[in-house]
Design a protein around this motif. Sequence first.
Motif, mmCIF file in Angstrom:
data_model
loop_
_atom_site.group_PDB
_atom_site.id
_atom_site.type_symbol
_atom_site.label_atom_id
_atom_site.label_comp_id
_atom_site.label_asym_id
_atom_site.label_seq_id
_atom_site.Cartn_x
_atom_site.Cartn_y
_atom_site.Cartn_z
ATOM 1 N N ALA A 153 -9.694 -3.559 -0.148
ATOM 2 C CA ALA A 153 -10.689 -4.077 0.794
ATOM 3 C C ALA A 153 -11.102 -2.986 1.771
ATOM 4 C CB ALA A 153 -10.099 -5.262 1.564
ATOM 5 N N HIS A 185 -6.513 0.260 0.905
ATOM 6 C CA HIS A 185 -7.705 -0.198 1.613
ATOM 7 C C HIS A 185 -8.461 0.983 2.232
ATOM 8 C CE1 HIS A 185 -6.308 -4.157 0.913
ATOM 9 N NE2 HIS A 185 -5.288 -4.100 1.763
ATOM 10 N N ASP A 220 -14.720 -6.059 4.835
ATOM 11 C CA ASP A 220 -14.269 -7.351 4.339
ATOM 12 C C ASP A 220 -13.691 -8.197 5.459
ATOM 13 O OD1 ASP A 220 -14.690 -7.171 1.379
ATOM 14 O OD2 ASP A 220 -13.579 -5.317 1.751
ATOM 15 N N ARG A 221 -13.050 -7.527 6.432
ATOM 16 C CA ARG A 221 -12.630 -8.265 7.621
ATOM 17 C C ARG A 221 -12.358 -7.291 8.759
ATOM 18 N NH1 ARG A 221 -7.486 -8.294 4.763
ATOM 19 N NH2 ARG A 221 -5.983 -7.343 6.179
#
Lengths: 421, 421
Positions: B2, B34, B167-168
């Motif tokens: 991510a 990530h 993604d966040r």
Amino acid sequence: MARIVMKFGGTSMAGIERIRRVAQIVRQQADAGHEVAVVVSAMAGDTDRLVNFCREASTLSDPAEYDVVVASGEQVTAGLLSIALQSLGARARSWLGWQMPIRTIEAHSKARIDDIDGSALVAAMQSGEIAIIPGFQGISEAGRITTLGRGGSDTSAVAIAAAVKADRCDIYTDVDGVYTTDPRIVTKAKKLKTVTFEEMLELASVGAKVLQTRSVGLAMKEGVRIQVLSSFTDDGAPSADELPGTMIISEDEMEKSDMERQLITGIAHDKNESKITLTRVPDKPGAVANIFGPLADAAINVDMIIQNVGREKGETDVTFTVPTSDLDRTMQVLEAAKESIGYNRLISDSNVAKISVVGVGMKSHAGIASTMFKALADRGVNIQAITTSEIKVSVLIEEDYTELALRVLHTAYGLDAEDAA
Amino acid sequence: MARIVMKFGGTSMAGIERIRRVAQIVRQQADAGHEVAVVVSAMAGDTDRLVNFCREASTLSDPAEYDVVVASGEQVTAGLLSIALQSLGARARSWLGWQMPIRTIEAHSKARIDDIDGSALVAAMQSGEIAIIPGFQGISEAGRITTLGRGGSDTSAVAIAAAVKADRCDIYTDVDGVYTTDPRIVTKAKKLKTVTFEEMLELASVGAKVLQTRSVGLAMKEGVRIQVLSSFTDDGAPSADELPGTMIISEDEMEKSDMERQLITGIAHDKNESKITLTRVPDKPGAVANIFGPLADAAINVDMIIQNVGREKGETDVTFTVPTSDLDRTMQVLEAAKESIGYNRLISDSNVAKISVVGVGMKSHAGIASTMFKALADRGVNIQAITTSEIKVSVLIEEDYTELALRVLHTAYGLDAEDAA
């Protein structure tokens, strides 16, 4: 009306009360009708705090990130001085290194200034706005913050003075000028009205810690007149005619302005050298290269070098000095190279001091060195080594005689102040 | 794999030891494969130190110079975190606001982000380099440093997450998530796995101080999923499947993921409101405007408003709440406007608290408010005022009953944790 770059060091910027005092000094200059730019250091102690953060974070800090952290100290004082000036009713704004910009080479934490675009600064100054610039920093071609190494703010000030074609660069320090010798040792030391770039370089390189050597070299190259003066005295705003500090100027200007000056400008001392002697080195071509080649490879800075005639034919003794901080490393290098050099004994002595007599006047006069040797001999001070340059004579003596030698020479060259005790 | 933006607040960055701990948390994410960008606050206390410098330098600091000074705090931590990450063997570099750049409006000391060019950041992240960004700051069109106001680092993190299409956005704080109510008051409070943006906004606006309201609004607008979690626990690297904190997500996502959730998400309280009542105000068109017009002009934020029927015909009582910090000013404004409003008495009461029940579920269900009123009445808690929104019911009660009301409502809505005492 003049265009002036003023520079204030960390002691002058240590805390809001002192920054207010600096704001008053700056405002006096602006009120006198001058165009003013100001270069500031970080608050005294703040750079150490930031450097220690970096060291704690990693023993091997990335120099680019080190620069991001450490440059913040001057950013803070530049903003605060702008605020303090505004509160006195002056117009002021800060110009960070990347805003002007001050372009430097890529070498993080020890960058050199490449080019300064002074146009925005000149426009601001001409409009009556005081320009405040954090010293010690710039921007690399890659667009990242660079710093110039410790003490780089003097260099920033001189470079900016050159870029904006300033009439002079006033460097405010915790001393009120350059003295004939260290006034803490010789009470009869006098403040000099003027000193040449060359003299200042020699004085700085032998221990008179008033200005960064680098900044003096740059000022000489760029023809920037520097004044050294104190931010802690109440001399008021220096006018163009009567300057309270010491002016550092070119030899040409000196000759025009000061025909009556002494042969000798000042006497400096340096206790941070150590003496090394190699005995019975073969007296043949290449022998000296065998000594200094390995030292150069180890980046050890050798200063005075004397080659004596040895007792035996075909042999010679070689003596030289290195910074005491490099002594251990020097001994290791020489011990490792004993075979290739072929010496008999390796002797070191850190109990020595270098005394240097400096003056552009000595170029055209004889007798400077002999006055020195006689004055020291009369008081029983033994000279261990001698080096000379065009404007300097240095001798190496036993460290314990440093203060005596300074006083004796100060008197011998007629430098004593008349009104002092 | 991510793309994650992580944000660490001042408490997490307070000192080199904690910065090292943050570096470990960040590195875990990078090691998990990530792409990582990190937004940092200044060390706790450092911003206060810098703000105080500005205040001491001048009671009215130039906001542009204030920003130059105050922004340095995050510059320092960004550099230090980069250094700490490198010492762990990770590739990392800092990206200052003017380097990316993060463009903001001109409003110094309270700027809003206009536009972020995330391309350099994305390229760096894709190459495996961790990008470290000082929060809270940007650059104006004039090329000067701006800051976003206190707590702006949350907003920086969300804006950067939007710019790089993360993604966040993981916001690390000193709490490990969002709870059903204040766990210091209600021991049975539960950590929420998910909460919607709207709920978070309502919870934040009524006293749950986990995230800046501004950052939640931006996340909702930009569709950035936020996770709130603690940097002081040892939960290890959160995976995409199992996240240790509370996720703040859109209502759509919530409906898909969590069919079984409670009608009520959380219960917040706010003791910082005061109640004001004006009696016997003429009950005619324009009367209410005469009250709230002058308050709006004075930039006083009025919250709950209730208009009662007065005892006499043609008259009414008006009650409303304001932040307690604005109470004195509110009273002055209303006393000055007594003539034009035409009220009888002006009564204030700061001994009140607002209790708010929040949940997106209540939109499609009846009975939420009546459960609240009954539960409070059963324990003798008198309700002084009520307001409702689509996802919130707020009541004003006597401040001394705050804790009792929270516990009673927490149980009444079935929020109590099963494993708690």
